[in-house]
Design a protein around this motif. Sequence first.
Motif, PDB file in Angstrom:
ATOM      1  N   ALA A 333      48.576  31.843  28.175  1.00 34.24           N
ATOM      2  CA  ALA A 333      47.936  32.257  29.426  1.00 34.24           C
ATOM      3  C   ALA A 333      46.734  31.370  29.731  1.00 34.24           C
ATOM      4  CB  ALA A 333      47.509  33.725  29.334  1.00 34.24           C
ATOM      5  N   ALA A 336      47.659  27.999  30.924  1.00 36.20           N
ATOM      6  CA  ALA A 336      48.093  28.002  32.325  1.00 36.20           C
ATOM      7  C   ALA A 336      46.902  28.157  33.275  1.00 36.20           C
ATOM      8  CB  ALA A 336      49.098  29.123  32.546  1.00 36.20           C
ATOM      9  N   ASN A 338      44.297  30.456  33.075  1.00 35.36           N
ATOM     10  CA  ASN A 338      43.711  31.781  33.292  1.00 35.36           C
ATOM     11  C   ASN A 338      42.591  32.012  32.287  1.00 35.36           C
ATOM     12  OD1 ASN A 338      45.885  32.670  35.196  1.00 35.36           O
ATOM     13  ND2 ASN A 338      47.080  32.245  33.349  1.00 35.36           N
ATOM     14  N   ASP A 343      42.822  37.506  35.281  1.00 37.74           N
ATOM     15  CA  ASP A 343      43.863  36.480  35.430  1.00 37.74           C
ATOM     16  C   ASP A 343      44.883  36.563  34.304  1.00 37.74           C
ATOM     17  OD1 ASP A 343      42.660  35.645  37.678  1.00 37.74           O
ATOM     18  OD2 ASP A 343      41.693  33.872  36.799  1.00 37.74           O
ATOM     19  N   ILE A 344      44.386  36.836  33.092  1.00 36.58           N
ATOM     20  CA  ILE A 344      45.306  36.925  31.957  1.00 36.58           C
ATOM     21  C   ILE A 344      46.241  38.124  32.137  1.00 36.58           C
ATOM     22  CG2 ILE A 344      45.463  37.323  29.464  1.00 36.58           C
ATOM     23  CD1 ILE A 344      42.877  35.703  29.170  1.00 36.58           C
ATOM     24  N   ASN A 346      47.218  39.396  34.957  1.00 40.81           N
ATOM     25  CA  ASN A 346      48.190  39.011  35.979  1.00 40.81           C
ATOM     26  C   ASN A 346      49.257  38.092  35.421  1.00 40.81           C
ATOM     27  OD1 ASN A 346      47.224  40.474  38.084  1.00 40.81           O
ATOM     28  ND2 ASN A 346      45.776  38.891  38.754  1.00 40.81           N
ATOM     29  N   TYR A 347      48.802  37.144  34.602  1.00 40.22           N
ATOM     30  CA  TYR A 347      49.746  36.190  34.019  1.00 40.22           C
ATOM     31  C   TYR A 347      50.759  36.925  33.144  1.00 40.22           C
ATOM     32  CZ  TYR A 347      51.540  32.444  31.072  1.00 40.22           C
ATOM     33  OH  TYR A 347      52.370  31.576  30.399  1.00 40.22           O
ATOM     34  N   GLU A 351      54.210  36.470  34.791  1.00 41.17           N
ATOM     35  CA  GLU A 351      54.763  35.160  34.454  1.00 41.17           C
ATOM     36  C   GLU A 351      55.585  35.136  33.166  1.00 41.17           C
ATOM     37  OE1 GLU A 351      53.613  32.007  36.107  1.00 41.17           O
ATOM     38  OE2 GLU A 351      52.934  33.318  37.730  1.00 41.17           O
TER      39      GLU A 351
END
Lengths: 390, 290
Positions: A333, A336, A338, A343-344, A346-347, A351
């Motif tokens: 994460a 990428a 984040n 953000d993590i 969400n990832y 993702e």
Amino acid sequence: MKKLCKSICSFSLMLILVIALSACNMETSGGNDKKDGDGGKEVIKIGAIFAETGPASTLGKTQANYVKLIQKQLDEAGTINGKKIEIIMQDYETDDTKAVIAADKLISEGVVAVVGATQASTSMAILPKISGEGIPLMTVAPVNPEAKDIYQMAPSNLTNASLIIKFLKENNISKVAWINARDGFGVEGLPSFEKVAKENDIKIVAHEEFDATATDMTVQLTNIRKKNPEAVIVWSRTPGAGIVARNFKALGFDIPMIQSSASANKGFLDQVKDNNENIYVIGSKLSVVDQLPNGEQKDRLKKFREDYRTMFNSDPDNFTAHAADGFHLLIEAIKAGNTTSEDIHNYLKTEVNKYSGLTGSFELQSDYVGPYEDGFSVLGIENNEWKYYE
Amino acid sequence: MELLMQYIVTGLTVGSIYALLAIGFVTVYNITGILNFAQGEFAMIGALTCITFVNAGLPMYASIIFAILISATIGLIVERTAILHARNTSVIILIIITIGVSTFLKGMGLIIWGTNPKQLTPLIKMEPIHFMGAVINPQSIFIFIVLLILLAVLYVFFEKTYIGSALRACEKNPRAAKLMGINPSTMSALAFTLAAALGAIAGILITPITDATYEMGFLIGVKGFVGMVIGGMHSIPGAVAGALLVGLLETFSGGFISTFYSDAITFLVLILVLFFKPNGIFARASGERV
């Protein structure tokens, strides 16, 4: 005189306590200094809460070791997008209260994510604190599947149950007996198994319980024999798990016995030495790496084992793999781009699609809890070693 | 019939394990008036030190003797450090101290030996014996024989030797014993040493059946204690009979009613005994109660 003695005693005890406490503080503040003086590079902190000591250290010790290994690997690899990752490890000494204090400490240190805790109850104890701050928690224990904001790295009871069902079907077994220990781990297994068994037309003809530290389970097994099952499933930790297996042999059962993943360790192998035909255990493919067919999974597990061996001179286990998957997912994460908890989150939620971990493959955005069953297998025992069946 | 036989055999096997623990309980109680809740931990230490010696390559018999000696020494140290200084406080405080000692010893066991169960090969290696449809573990016959020998030896020791009488005198009336030139403090040390040695023998004997872990002492200790209360706190044969009864109760309630309730039923019997025969079902009426 006696009073004086007493007051001197209590005073010196206080003194020792104060010194010990200040020593603890010194240690942590020493750690802080080092971080701040790190050449001005931006540091991303990940927290880890494992039972390095106490009764759960059987599981937590290798996880704590792994923190050292992955920190070394991270340091050698240099920075990720110009940022350094630092893992802050907390030992909760198999004590849920200490784990909550450790969680507070990690939050105040500003970690973006936490991996832990070793036990299910502890994971649930720290979850409200950590998810309250919006921080993702990667647990390494099978927790309640209803829990929110938690990512489970260990296989759920449902995954284990479907593995057993697969084994039963391959062996044309439709009537089973269930026997479990009367503790937290033991009683959790049956509800999931009942659910999957019902869907697959497998009947549970007997259900018995015993104490995980009891001395003899002959009565339970005698009760089970009356119902004529075609297989016996045991859900217990050692030493109970091994004693059931021994009583099972002594009573002359000639049907398969399938044990939970809590028996997939050296302690159990030693317990059932010379008495182990017809005994099967749900185990990680990690314990039979050398017998696996060549391929990506074998290479991945082998590398993991070799890395761990080089550093600690011993073998990692399934629980180490859960912790490793937690850290790897977080590092993915961060790679990428984040760098905040949000953000993590969400990832991880959007993702991570078919991530091949050490424990099995993960699909975090689906409803499936924990890794898929591809990292596990029902193992047999041959020459007192685990035997893999394709 | 087969079922009944199997339940009796299993009940006696389990009961004899509890009985070995109960003997240690009574020994300490008879001499000092203390309920020693660290008795199960002495069994754990005996079993695990014996395994350590065997794994280090020592012969079996030597390992057993060393393990008993080490456990006895630990019993003595426990008495000299934890019990002696609180000797003049109330009995309840001493009992709580033994609970503390038990937790401490368990913690040390965890640190030294870890959590994996450890094995000990039995002295006599045999296949399980089939008798009238029931399966008997040869080790449990061995346990029974040792139990009978211990009963005889302890009877002779307490009833026929000078030191045994001195030990009993300490519990009956410490003050009078003191006046007769018996030192209760020495006798208390002796009691704990003896109890630890008995505990170690118990631990070593049961390990081939149950395997040894740092936590093995608690459950068998509690059951041994229940056996002692049911059978009578003062008499060793009574406590042994009580412990065997607990074993039989467990297997019969597990077999004929349900294994989910076997513990509840055992404790229900304990409560009933305490209601109707508070001195234990095997205790003779004595003139001491006021």
